[in-house]
Design an enzyme around this catalytic site. Sequence first.
Site, PDB file in Angstrom:
ATOM      1  N   ASP A   1      -5.823   2.557  -3.709  1.00 52.88           N
ATOM      2  CA  ASP A   1      -7.108   2.493  -3.005  1.00 52.88           C
ATOM      3  C   ASP A   1      -7.356   3.685  -2.096  1.00 52.88           C
ATOM      4  O   ASP A   1      -8.398   3.772  -1.452  1.00 52.88           O
ATOM      5  CB  ASP A   1      -7.254   1.178  -2.223  1.00 52.88           C
ATOM      6  CG  ASP A   1      -6.232   1.022  -1.099  1.00 52.88           C
ATOM      7  OD1 ASP A   1      -5.330   1.873  -0.974  1.00 52.88           O
ATOM      8  OD2 ASP A   1      -6.331   0.029  -0.347  1.00 52.88           O
TER       9      ASP A   1
ATOM     10  N   SER B   1       0.816  -1.211   0.000  1.00 53.55           N
ATOM     11  CA  SER B   1       0.000   0.000   0.000  1.00 53.55           C
ATOM     12  C   SER B   1       0.853   1.266   0.000  1.00 53.55           C
ATOM     13  O   SER B   1       1.606   1.523  -0.926  1.00 53.55           O
ATOM     14  CB  SER B   1      -0.952  -0.043   1.192  1.00 53.55           C
ATOM     15  OG  SER B   1      -1.908   0.978   1.122  1.00 53.55           O
TER      16      SER B   1
ATOM     17  N   ASP C   1      -2.395   6.425  -3.647  1.00 52.13           N
ATOM     18  CA  ASP C   1      -1.253   5.809  -2.970  1.00 52.13           C
ATOM     19  C   ASP C   1      -0.717   4.673  -3.836  1.00 52.13           C
ATOM     20  O   ASP C   1      -1.172   4.458  -4.962  1.00 52.13           O
ATOM     21  CB  ASP C   1      -1.622   5.334  -1.566  1.00 52.13           C
ATOM     22  CG  ASP C   1      -2.629   4.195  -1.568  1.00 52.13           C
ATOM     23  OD1 ASP C   1      -3.351   4.036  -2.573  1.00 52.13           O
ATOM     24  OD2 ASP C   1      -2.704   3.455  -0.573  1.00 52.13           O
TER      25      ASP C   1
ATOM     26  N   ASP D   1      -1.009   1.523  -4.062  1.00 53.50           N
ATOM     27  CA  ASP D   1      -1.867   0.481  -4.651  1.00 53.50           C
ATOM     28  C   ASP D   1      -3.203   1.026  -5.131  1.00 53.50           C
ATOM     29  O   ASP D   1      -4.084   0.263  -5.528  1.00 53.50           O
ATOM     30  CB  ASP D   1      -2.075  -0.684  -3.682  1.00 53.50           C
ATOM     31  CG  ASP D   1      -2.927  -0.322  -2.470  1.00 53.50           C
ATOM     32  OD1 ASP D   1      -2.906   0.856  -2.061  1.00 53.50           O
ATOM     33  OD2 ASP D   1      -3.593  -1.211  -1.920  1.00 53.50           O
TER      34      ASP D   1
END
Length: 448
Positions: A247, A102, A243, A245
Amino acid sequence: MGKKYFGTDGVRGLTNTFPMTAETALRLGMAAGKHFVRHSGRHSVVIGKDTRLSGYMIESALVAGFTSVGMDVFLFGPLPTPAVALMTRSLRADLGVMITASHNPYHDNGIKLFGPDGNKLDDKAELKIEKRMDGSLTDDLAKPADLGRAKRIDDAQARYIEIVKSTFPRAQRLSGLRLVLDCANGAAYKVAPDVLWELGADIIPIGVEPNGFNVNEECGSTAPARLSKEVVKYRADLGIALDGDGDRLILCDEKGRVIDGDQILGLLARHWKEQGELSQDAIVATVMSNLGLEQYLSGIGLSLERTKVGDRYVTERMKQTGINLGGEASGHIVMPDHAPTGDGLIAALQVLRVVNESKKRASELLKVFDPAPQLLENVRVKKGIAPLETEAVKKAIEAGEKRLGKDGRVLVRASGTEPVIRVMAEGDEAKIQQVVGDIRAAIEDAVN
């Protein structure tokens, strides 16, 4: 019962250090694969990843694990976490996997799992998988003729782009809007610019040159300073930061002012209520969301339901209550009418829809409430020590709550991702300094 491998959001850690090793990934693939083999016939898993160098190693280990127990594997390559959740459902897969840490630096990595409905696994499922991981896995191996097959899905990005665009009103375009888009050198670096460009926006992309080592490095939703600077420099109408990833979403208005997830939730809650699109007179957020959001929602006839930190807990509460808007101050915005998990790009389109329909500048729209003064401090502790159980710390917390009264809030919790105790207080600025200081001192005494 505590978990050995899974944390707040999947398995995560420093690459090549327990639990983030190739061996763990292999065993996780075998155990999770077997857990989701629940009927006769072929079974499948989809795997996406962000742009970290270690993603290749983890991906190969997972493929070996899944195919060894008879699961077919569909490989997406770099694709946002919410895309994996959506494509798990679209491809009728038994399981979805995202390889990402993440918003963490490149040297960390992680593995997130999604069930066939595209939702993150609950604690019960994770514990069952862990039990399999620590047992003997040789009995679960498939016969040579039943091994799984691995296949790359070359059009995965195009499929996701079309899904995202379908969430934006068909009659609207983004023509005339200049947007700075920061993709954090992460999983959305290809798809996010294409979505906004195809909808007609003038795009200034940054954070779109991943090299395996620069994901989230001084860019993206956790480091919005560069976004603010570029928005002012190019006289853009809005800045959008995702960010690593994809999400999370953080915004920046045309003046360079950063807008967090709480403000986005307030904006969407008001707009959806006006449009009759809220399923309930409430939204869901975590215990970390600002008190100002709760007070703002109350003023427009809505309530705020709070959960533990983590977007999966937000999602679980939304499923239980039928609420269709929720999220976190960090930028996870969950809208189950559009996607099963938080999607930064879809959330950005929802905000752009409001901008389009209002004909107002971002600075007039995006700050919907004045945040209550908030102070957050982290107290590092050694593993195995539980200072929150001591009487002195409990008394300090109780005294702090009494001092702030109904116009303030105290939150003290152990982090789910690192060995720290987070001490947060909201309310009167002078009082929260004293309250946090007293609780911190009590924790430090207990630790020492």
